[in-house]
Design an enzyme around this catalytic site. Structure first.
Site, PDB file in Angstrom:
ATOM      1  CG  PHE A 116      -0.343   0.444   2.500  1.00  0.00           C
ATOM      2  CD1 PHE A 116      -0.444   1.754   2.931  1.00  0.00           C
ATOM      3  CD2 PHE A 116       0.327  -0.463   3.313  1.00  0.00           C
ATOM      4  CE1 PHE A 116       0.113   2.162   4.133  1.00  0.00           C
ATOM      5  CE2 PHE A 116       0.882  -0.065   4.520  1.00  0.00           C
ATOM      6  CZ  PHE A 116       0.774   1.253   4.928  1.00  0.00           C
ATOM      7  CE  LYS A 117       3.596   1.628   4.857  1.00  0.00           C
ATOM      8  NZ  LYS A 117       4.852   1.423   5.548  1.00  0.00           N
ATOM      9  CG  ASP A 118       3.680   0.654  -4.606  1.00  0.00           C
ATOM     10  OD1 ASP A 118       4.867   1.009  -4.548  1.00  0.00           O
ATOM     11  OD2 ASP A 118       3.331  -0.517  -4.818  1.00  0.00           O
TER      12      ASP A 118
END
Length: 430
Positions: free
Chosen positions: A106-108
């Site tokens: 999710f850090k993308d």
């Protein structure tokens, strides 16, 4: 958008200044002085909007005073060019799969948005910066990919030696170009403390042009609010209350959800799910916030003993424990319980949970008992990123995406570093 420091409401800056500073000089965190509420017309059309259209509407409400709408559109279209599936795992329990971006975590969302908006400002100014980031796993790889090759930006990633998965470590240490990895002989909390100290050293920060890409940076937080709007829009027609469960370490993801609710998204309730590093669930239970050294678990991205976004959560609730407790319920689970549900859901639902998603599923399933409501838990990383744990637990080897598999053959390049600010400062000056 004006922002203030959580340690001093009189310290106010522009979004651009907060973006590049990362931290205020008083060691607080930047928060918007006012959070705009989106119009009812936006929520009425929400189910028919694409993710990029939602992203433009939300970011424009926050940032259009400093970033032209056409620039925000270009940034959103480019940064969020991957799917965000919502999968029903069991009746009325959905996984929001946030791992379909380039680094399968999710850090993308935050890293890609931040890299592009920083690039916009730097192209205008011609300045150069040095991104300093601490990671317990996925933040570093997303930042490495998001900022790889970006002009005028160098990146140094601090990660705890032996406390990230082998695949995560490969993502951190094989990028090259403008990306460097510091393998810290300590915990994630040590890494985070070193980074914070560097930013608080005004002379060093200015000399090295330091900026942050951790969830302490407000530009990471804003895109983490977007998928709550998207998921809610997909479920809106069912006409049932929607609750979100967030597997949590530094609590940036949950804070993004709280920001979405402040902007008008009618989320019924939030569930903060942790492993045995249960500092926030304990606070929600007894009102005592007691950070402590983190404990290593199989859900390592949540191994945080002093959650950096807790100050933002307090600010959103006016430092009221009662108000926060009314909006958020806390749950914590140990490794044995986490592994048990990974096995059960694989067998009963044919759905592979990574260790973090498993914690989220446990919490939302418990919360929803006897409620005619919908629960969404955030699946924050592809199971293949923890394939050793998944295989040892379920007996099944998750399919590793080709891009991740190729990393396993690349040589690791990192600099072993003591867990001290002095060591970090020497590296930065060098």
């Amino acid at each position: 958008m004006k922002l203030y420091s959580t340690n001093n409401k009189d310290h106010q800056v522009s979004f651009q200044e907060a973006l590049f500073r990362g931290l205020p000089p008083d060691n607080g965190l930047y928060m918007p002085t006012a959070i705009p509420e989106l119009p009812s017309s936006f929520f009425e059309k929400l189910p028919g909007l694409s993710f990029q259209e939602i992203a433009l509407e939300v970011t424009s409400a926050l940032l259009s005073e400093e970033v032209p709408v056409e620039v925000l559109k270009s940034i959103c279209d480019d940064a969020f060019d991957f799917e965000v599936p919502l999968v029903e795992v069991s009746p009325k329990v959905y996984a929001l799969e946030l791992f379909h971006g380039p680094t399968h975590a999710f850090k993308d969302f935050g890293a890609r948005f931040m890299a592009r908006i920083m690039g916009y400002f730097l192209e205008k100014s011609g300045e150069q910066i040095h991104i300093l980031v601490a990671t317990s796993g996925d933040t570093g790889s997303a930042v490495a990919q998001g900022f790889l090759g970006v002009k005028n930006i160098k990146v140094s990633i601090l990660y705890p030696s032996g406390k990230v998965s082998p695949l995560q470590e490969k993502q951190l240490t094989t990028a090259g170009q403008n990306i460097s990895a510091l393998e810290v002989e300590g915990t994630f909390d040590d890494c985070q403390a070193m980074v914070k100290q560097a930013f608080l050293d005004q002379e060093l920060s200015k000399k090295c042009g330091l900026s942050s890409a951790n969830s302490i940076n407000i530009a990471r937080l804003i895109p983490q609010s977007l998928y709550y709007f998207w998921a809610y829009g997909q479920l809106q027609k069912q006409g049932l209350p929607v609750n979100f469960c967030v597997p949590s370490g530094n609590f940036g993801n949950l804070t993004g959800g709280l920001l979405a609710k402040k902007m008008g998204l009618p989320i019924k309730h939030f569930i903060a799910a942790t492993n045995v590093n249960d500092i926030v669930p304990q606070y929600l239970e007894n009102g005592q916030y007691e950070p402590r050294p983190s404990i290593a678990t199989i859900s390592n991205a949540m191994d945080v003993g002093a959650p950096s976004n807790f100050a933002r959560m307090q600010a959103l609730f006016g430092d009221s424990w009662e108000e926060m407790k009314a909006e958020i319920s806390g749950y914590a689970f140990d490794d044995d319980t986490t592994q048990e549900v990974m096995v059960r859901i694989q067998k009963e639902c044919d759905y592979p949970l990574d260790p973090h998603g498993a914690v989220g599923y446990l919490a939302i399933a418990d919360f929803l008992q006897d409620k005619n409501e919908i629960g969404v838990f955030l699946e924050t990383a592809h199971p293949a990123k923890f394939h050793e744990v998944v295989k040892a637990t379920t007996g099944l080897q998750p399919v590793i995406p080709p891009k991740l598999e190729a990393l396993l053959e690349l040589p690791k390049e990192s600099r072993l570093t003591p867990p001290t600010f002095e060591a970090l400062k020497a590296y930065l000056v060098e």
